[in-house]
Design an enzyme around this catalytic site. Sequence first.
Site, mmCIF file in Angstrom:
data_model
loop_
_atom_site.group_PDB
_atom_site.id
_atom_site.type_symbol
_atom_site.label_atom_id
_atom_site.label_comp_id
_atom_site.label_asym_id
_atom_site.label_seq_id
_atom_site.Cartn_x
_atom_site.Cartn_y
_atom_site.Cartn_z
ATOM 1 C CE LYS A 121 -3.081 -30.996 40.275
ATOM 2 N NZ LYS A 121 -3.228 -31.007 38.806
ATOM 3 C CB SER A 196 -6.468 -29.001 38.399
ATOM 4 O OG SER A 196 -5.469 -29.860 37.868
ATOM 5 C CB SER A 220 -3.814 -29.229 35.240
ATOM 6 O OG SER A 220 -5.200 -29.313 35.053
#
EC number: 6.3.5.7
Lengths: 565, 502
Positions: A121, A196, A220
């Site tokens: 990420k 996210s 997330s």
Amino acid sequence: MLSSVQNPRVLLLHCRRSKPFHHHHHHHHSKSIHAASLAHPISASIPTSQIQTIQKSILSREKTTRQFAEEFLNRLRLTEPHVKSFLHVSETVLNEADEIDRKIDRNEDIGPLAGVLVAVKDNICTADMPSTAGSKLLENYRPPYDATAVKKLKESGAIIVGKTNLDEFGMGSTTEGSAYHVTANPWNLEYVPGGSSGGSAAAVSARQCVVSLGSDTGGSVRQPASFCGVVGLKPTYGRVSRYGLVAYASSLDVIGCIGTSVADAGILLQSICGHDNLDATSSKREVSDFTSQFISKDYFESQPLKGLRVGVISETLGDGVDQEVVSSIRGAISHLEELGCTVTEVSLPSFSLGLPAYFVLASSESSSNLSRYDGIRYGNQTVSDELSAVYGGSRANGFGPEVKRRILMGTYALSAGYYDAYYKRAQQVRTVVQKSFKAALDVHDILISPAAPSAAYKIGEKKNDPLAMYAGDIMTVNVNMAGLPALVLPCGFVKDGSASLPVGFQMIGSAFDEEKLLKVGHIFEQTLQDMVVAMYHPPWNPGLLFLTSMADPLVTVVFAIVKAA
Amino acid sequence: MALTLFRGIQTRPLLPYSTAFSARKHVIFCSMQSTQTEASTRSKQQAPSNFTETARAKAVEKVLKDFEAIIGIETHVQLSTTTKAFCSCAYNYGSQPNSCVCPVCMGLPGALPVLNSKVIKCAVMLGLALNCKLSLSSKFDRKQYFYPDLPKGYQISQFDIPIATNGFIDVDLPLEFGGGHRRFGITRVHMEEDAGKLLHTGSGRVPLLEIVSEPDMRTGIEAAEYAAELQRVVEIKNLNSFSAMSRAIDFEIARQAELYNQAQADEIVQETRLWEEGSQKTVTMRKKEGLADYRYFPEPDLPEVILTEEYVNGIRDSLPELPEMKRRRYEQMGLTMQDVLFLANDVNVAEFFDATIANISDIKLAANWIMGDIAAYMKNEKLSINEIKLSPQELSDLIGSIKSGTISGKIGKEILLELMEKGGTVKGLIEEKDLVQIVDPDEIEKIIDKVIANNPKQLEQYRGGKTKLQGFFAGQVMKESKGKANPGLLNKILVEKLNAKS
Ligand SMILES: [Zn+2]
């Protein structure tokens, strides 16, 4: 570590040692294994561990690391224009793969993640790649250091394939909040992948990488795992060093693991967890060997989870939760019962308080954490003579609307005169939430809930309705507030028009007991196939086939591409 | 009616020393209350009797008839640990800004602070030395404000649960300011990170302890003595003059009183004022300070600081003797307050004194040597006691040699000078220069005979009644013996010889 599944004899030993789920498991029971299971060689049971497959293949020279890497890169090239999981793709993947092959040729130690393509990420710092956290303010920012988790991945032989898309600074549930682009759900490109960590979940789901790292502040990792039909593991707070994770809400943030199987999520966690001198909040607790508890399906007894006390959080199956989601969870619960679990409903009265308290705390911390992005050191500086105009201008231009909203909320909550009413009260709620989880986990081994109140929704559907998006975090935020570990794994599908979308369920465990979650999850996913097939009616079958065979959602993607053309 | 009149006089940064602590600045919180409005409830501080040596002091004394100055002091103690407060970067005071920076000091995204355990140790030591109550569980908070050189946008500090609270410090005021014992309260001691210096990102983030006093001081000299005592407690070996601080506060007291008297009290605002040494004035540096909302909240990146009783006791047992204990010990030895303050108030002098008296019994004599010839030499040469070549061992040898009669007091003084300038040993110098006192009566008699024989005229005058000439003869004998004749024996034999009827 990996040998447990690779080598049937070692596995057999583990199986013998395996603990039944008694309420107080101080002692080990020897379990007899019936002759029939002994006769079965270990099979590539479903879903299999891709990491173990790769390790076995490259070590036996059945396939080279380069061949694996090329397979993934080819798929990435094909799918990425449609899925858009990545913000940056590494150019050195094949070189790194070749280096591993050379090491194998020289009989050198290659590490447990050798040749495994891991997507990271983009809010996790990497020294040789950009790390934007999905924000314009960090466009072109290249940190001078690797996050501890990334450093450990590299030490384990992993190949970082690229940096994945996210909602800016992790604030959002769809990746629509990325300053760069929106990622699509590989199961249906019109749908959000969740967020996210949407890029990380989509990349695994589309088989653009083997596993990925996400971060989980309020769900997330788990919500996108559910939306994309993959396994998402949120470790206990402090289990994985946060050093190098761009902070959103420091007391809630944790780096998590996404994979196509529970085994892979566990192996990935094993390599990144443990105490780190660079993170004072990382735990010094000893880390157990998560994979040693894995039992292959071929060695199960009829009720491998006999005695496991499962509590279904009653507040999570009521109003506001999609009925099809509820059915899927009920299906999973029945399955757990079939496996021998004792399932009861448990009420967590504080559950609904968690969401508003979470937003107060997360926003408060983020307003502080983001105050360093002044446009001077990072990002695009606004041209101005006046110092404060530079700061003001850069922040106004650099931050997206969701980030601005949370900074404002947080600044307000911490302001003199409001602190007691908001921040302090939210902290009190947090204590209540922690206590109620503790009480529930004193009498249950694991707690169960959906991972999200619905399956994935269409891109744009909630973009202008932040409250609706916030409400989607209800299933996950309490777990962050309590700092507990949770595992999300696929358990069914729901239909939205013509789209068939995966649904995940969440298992919550006691602090630092990832081992139990992984063990239960591993048994669950291996046995789901037969159960689900028996439970559902034909309309679900195509989707079920994807799930049960863990078939490549690439097919779905390609199908969608064909349709679009 | 408490009116906050001004806040903060920053004296110049003090030079750092390689000891456990070094003080960087003293921020003086000074608030003043008009006693006219509450004269009945508060008794005025009696101005010290000889607090009149300068016009300034007189002016302040005059002011204090009508006003009472309420002074509290915030002190920032910079720790000279070898690493920074919240990362493992090496830290050297005075090194180039930016010469040592890591992701943590630079506040890079993803970097996290980790508390240096030496900071906790120093804070506990200070808390104990200041008689504070220690919080066995304290925490860090974020103090948020906008400042260009605050890379994270906040400063790590301790807000509502500091590591130590509720202590005090005992001070003996200098005799020239009337003397007297004072006890000043310590509100709190807390740990924080240095906010850094403008435009030198990375130069800051050094460990700091902040000490906040109760508003217990009433005059510049009290404030200066508080600060000086604090320096002694934290073992800063340089004793700077605190007269600037004292003058700044007295100036400020006079300035504010004047504004009151002219009905201009509304011009007195909360601000930071800077002391200008050249013009001997305080001037506005920053206004409207303290109005900011720092939006404190618990620092989520650092766990609570938990102290065990065992840890605290271990530190307590290893604490050096505190200056207050030292003063009381010297007092009990029978030294005068003048001696006590001189010897105890400089930790180096005290160490020197204690080492000197370890081997000899005459404590007063040792004190006299240190406060007399040695102090005068240090003052003339502008040296500290550690910089002179004389060691405590040699001073005690010197005192011993005089007491035993090996050398005379006069020669002792000469040797002392040489020892302070060039070093060496008492024994060596005595041998080298053949300075051993002549104590053999026959030898002295010979010299006396010789002197008497050489001065027949003076002998005649002496014997004719001019007995004052005894001094002349004694001087001649001493000169002839190169100062080595034992004065007692010399005089005894001389008188016998002079008075002998031949
Ligand atoms: Zn550093």
